[in-house]
Design a protein around this motif. Sequence first.
Motif, PDB file in Angstrom:
ATOM      1  N   PHE A 191      17.250  -5.069  15.903  1.00  0.00           N
ATOM      2  CA  PHE A 191      17.944  -5.992  16.976  1.00  0.00           C
ATOM      3  C   PHE A 191      16.653  -6.357  17.928  1.00  0.00           C
ATOM      4  N   LEU A 192      16.718  -7.577  18.267  1.00  0.00           N
ATOM      5  CA  LEU A 192      15.469  -8.054  18.970  1.00  0.00           C
ATOM      6  C   LEU A 192      16.113  -8.936  20.060  1.00  0.00           C
ATOM      7  N   ASP A 193      15.647  -8.605  21.619  1.00  0.00           N
ATOM      8  CA  ASP A 193      15.911  -9.641  22.541  1.00  0.00           C
ATOM      9  C   ASP A 193      14.454 -10.277  22.694  1.00  0.00           C
ATOM     10  N   THR A 194      14.587 -11.277  23.631  1.00  0.00           N
ATOM     11  CA  THR A 194      13.501 -12.182  23.868  1.00  0.00           C
ATOM     12  C   THR A 194      12.664 -11.949  24.944  1.00  0.00           C
ATOM     13  N   ASN A 195      12.700 -10.780  25.633  1.00  0.00           N
ATOM     14  CA  ASN A 195      11.951 -10.360  26.703  1.00  0.00           C
ATOM     15  C   ASN A 195      10.379  -9.980  26.392  1.00  0.00           C
ATOM     16  N   ILE A 196      10.118  -9.961  25.047  1.00  0.00           N
ATOM     17  CA  ILE A 196       8.882  -9.538  24.741  1.00  0.00           C
ATOM     18  C   ILE A 196       7.784 -11.254  24.605  1.00  0.00           C
ATOM     19  N   PRO A 197       6.732 -11.025  24.306  1.00  0.00           N
ATOM     20  CA  PRO A 197       6.026 -12.383  24.197  1.00  0.00           C
ATOM     21  C   PRO A 197       6.193 -13.247  23.406  1.00  0.00           C
ATOM     22  N   LYS A 198       5.973 -14.349  23.178  1.00  0.00           N
ATOM     23  CA  LYS A 198       6.230 -15.492  22.085  1.00  0.00           C
ATOM     24  C   LYS A 198       5.760 -15.136  20.900  1.00  0.00           C
ATOM     25  N   GLU A 199       4.460 -14.781  20.938  1.00  0.00           N
ATOM     26  CA  GLU A 199       3.901 -14.427  19.718  1.00  0.00           C
ATOM     27  C   GLU A 199       3.995 -13.234  18.932  1.00  0.00           C
ATOM     28  N   CYS A 200       4.704 -12.278  19.815  1.00  0.00           N
ATOM     29  CA  CYS A 200       5.326 -11.129  19.123  1.00  0.00           C
ATOM     30  C   CYS A 200       6.611 -11.344  18.573  1.00  0.00           C
ATOM     31  N   LEU A 201       7.361 -12.553  19.098  1.00  0.00           N
ATOM     32  CA  LEU A 201       8.572 -12.590  18.565  1.00  0.00           C
ATOM     33  C   LEU A 201       8.319 -13.291  17.150  1.00  0.00           C
ATOM     34  N   SER A 202       7.582 -14.128  17.192  1.00  0.00           N
ATOM     35  CA  SER A 202       7.164 -14.728  15.916  1.00  0.00           C
ATOM     36  C   SER A 202       6.874 -13.894  14.683  1.00  0.00           C
ATOM     37  N   TYR A 203       6.024 -12.878  15.180  1.00  0.00           N
ATOM     38  CA  TYR A 203       5.289 -11.720  14.268  1.00  0.00           C
ATOM     39  C   TYR A 203       6.288 -11.189  13.581  1.00  0.00           C
ATOM     40  N   LEU A 204       7.489 -10.683  14.576  1.00  0.00           N
ATOM     41  CA  LEU A 204       8.288  -9.564  14.245  1.00  0.00           C
ATOM     42  C   LEU A 204       9.332 -10.299  13.244  1.00  0.00           C
ATOM     43  N   ILE A 205       9.846 -11.603  13.716  1.00  0.00           N
ATOM     44  CA  ILE A 205      10.922 -12.580  12.551  1.00  0.00           C
ATOM     45  C   ILE A 205      10.170 -12.539  11.450  1.00  0.00           C
ATOM     46  N   ASN A 206       9.042 -12.994  11.288  1.00  0.00           N
ATOM     47  CA  ASN A 206       8.234 -13.423  10.061  1.00  0.00           C
ATOM     48  C   ASN A 206       8.182 -12.116   8.979  1.00  0.00           C
ATOM     49  N   ARG A 207       7.506 -11.208   9.797  1.00  0.00           N
ATOM     50  CA  ARG A 207       7.490  -9.954   9.017  1.00  0.00           C
ATOM     51  C   ARG A 207       8.801  -8.975   8.426  1.00  0.00           C
ATOM     52  N   CYS A 208       9.786  -9.056   9.508  1.00  0.00           N
ATOM     53  CA  CYS A 208      11.014  -8.607   8.792  1.00  0.00           C
ATOM     54  C   CYS A 208      11.623  -9.544   7.723  1.00  0.00           C
ATOM     55  N   ARG A 209      11.396 -10.748   7.898  1.00  0.00           N
ATOM     56  CA  ARG A 209      11.914 -11.677   6.720  1.00  0.00           C
ATOM     57  C   ARG A 209      10.919 -11.198   5.644  1.00  0.00           C
ATOM     58  N   ASP A 210       9.784 -11.231   5.428  1.00  0.00           N
ATOM     59  CA  ASP A 210       8.867 -10.835   4.513  1.00  0.00           C
ATOM     60  C   ASP A 210       9.444  -9.293   3.832  1.00  0.00           C
ATOM     61  N   GLU A 211       9.844  -8.426   4.601  1.00  0.00           N
ATOM     62  CA  GLU A 211      10.047  -7.077   4.181  1.00  0.00           C
ATOM     63  C   GLU A 211      11.672  -7.075   3.924  1.00  0.00           C
ATOM     64  N   ASN A 212      12.450  -7.946   4.151  1.00  0.00           N
ATOM     65  CA  ASN A 212      13.994  -8.058   3.874  1.00  0.00           C
ATOM     66  C   ASN A 212      14.533  -7.018   4.747  1.00  0.00           C
ATOM     67  N   ILE A 213      14.167  -6.966   6.101  1.00  0.00           N
ATOM     68  CA  ILE A 213      14.808  -6.305   7.170  1.00  0.00           C
ATOM     69  C   ILE A 213      15.674  -7.194   7.693  1.00  0.00           C
ATOM     70  N   PRO A 214      17.008  -6.789   7.689  1.00  0.00           N
ATOM     71  CA  PRO A 214      18.096  -7.636   8.575  1.00  0.00           C
ATOM     72  C   PRO A 214      17.909  -7.509   9.938  1.00  0.00           C
ATOM     73  N   MET A 215      17.736  -8.866  10.815  1.00  0.00           N
ATOM     74  CA  MET A 215      17.369  -8.993  12.134  1.00  0.00           C
ATOM     75  C   MET A 215      18.468  -9.719  12.774  1.00  0.00           C
ATOM     76  N   TYR A 216      19.035  -9.202  13.926  1.00  0.00           N
ATOM     77  CA  TYR A 216      19.743  -9.670  14.933  1.00  0.00           C
ATOM     78  C   TYR A 216      19.250 -10.034  16.025  1.00  0.00           C
ATOM     79  N   ILE A 217      19.483 -11.150  16.772  1.00  0.00           N
ATOM     80  CA  ILE A 217      18.810 -11.777  17.797  1.00  0.00           C
ATOM     81  C   ILE A 217      19.673 -12.020  19.100  1.00  0.00           C
ATOM     82  N   ASP A 218      19.229 -11.825  20.462  1.00  0.00           N
ATOM     83  CA  ASP A 218      19.794 -12.122  21.563  1.00  0.00           C
ATOM     84  C   ASP A 218      18.918 -12.792  22.272  1.00  0.00           C
ATOM     85  N   PRO A 219      19.042 -14.133  22.489  1.00  0.00           N
ATOM     86  CA  PRO A 219      18.302 -14.992  23.117  1.00  0.00           C
ATOM     87  C   PRO A 219      17.922 -14.599  24.724  1.00  0.00           C
ATOM     88  N   VAL A 220      18.999 -14.113  25.124  1.00  0.00           N
ATOM     89  CA  VAL A 220      18.938 -13.525  26.584  1.00  0.00           C
ATOM     90  C   VAL A 220      19.040 -14.240  27.578  1.00  0.00           C
TER      91      VAL A 220
END
Length: 363
Positions: A191-220
Amino acid sequence: MDKEKQILDYIKINPFISQQELASKVGLSRPAVANYIANLTKRGEIKGRAYILREESSILCIGGANTDRKARSNQEVRLHSSNPVKITEACGGIARNFAENLSRLGCSTTLMACVGDDKEGNWILNETKRQGVDVSQVWVLPTERTGTFTTLLDINGESIVSMADMNIYEKITTSMFEEKWSYIISSQAVFLDTNIPKECLSYLINRCRDENIPMYIDPVSTAKARKLPFRLDGVELLMPNREEAEILAEIKIESIKDCQLACEKIRQRGVQKVIITLGDQGVYYFSTEESGHLPPFKTDVVDVTGAGEAFSSCAIYGILNEESLFSACKLGLAGAALTIQTEESISSFLKPEKIHEIVKNFS
């Protein structure tokens, strides 16, 4: 003691230790440690890339952990004037609240956030741990102040204005997540909220996608929703409110029909499922299999603070238990109804049987 046994011993102590940490502890290079890990995995000494079975792992909640300060007015709020209020303080933060809610629902949860090395930070860690959440992955930053969120509520419990001091989150870097990747990859979902920096959001979204880890996001918030990358491939569920959905879909939402169009536009960015929360109008849910609008469960409103996190966590609890999106949203509405009945941001009555009972009573 040989290096292989040392490595195994350190992994037994901390199954989520990174290869870089192992290298420092046993006096080897990281590539050399990687070779030892590969051999141990081949022999069956280690199961999986994160050294544990994914099924045994928790829901990892990444984002905000701060103090919530609520000033509730004793009368109708008058702007540009002094207002008599009652001030209360509680542990807060979207990711932190989400982790506690899921823990109360019986899920194994871990928080990955940052706090200052101060009284507020220590309090948040102790209280969150007391509620059954693993806080071992929280960064304690010695020179920063723990974040605060202050909101003014009117006499009916509705928020008039909120103020957030979240500068501490700008100190988080992608390399900090890289160091914890062995822990992240072991998670059942993120589960990810958008309090962290922009580049960290992109890193986590892309890497979780590549590793097939389900991700849920609240834009805050509307401002923080703009930090999300345009491509959201791999995101299992996005949960914006009306204003955040307008930003993400680039359209104005003035009707339920507009909600469907907004969801379609957001899905074009790669998201699998979308739930738009509409306050006193309920929620609109959308996926390739199902879509529709659900009104809120009617109840007395004492304080709306925390209702959003309650909805999201209960809805995801439903999804994790293989409920349909429709049924998951009902569980979310039940959690929100339970939360707004008290002044607590997280209801002490939140339990699986309780939200199922509320759904049954309103069906």
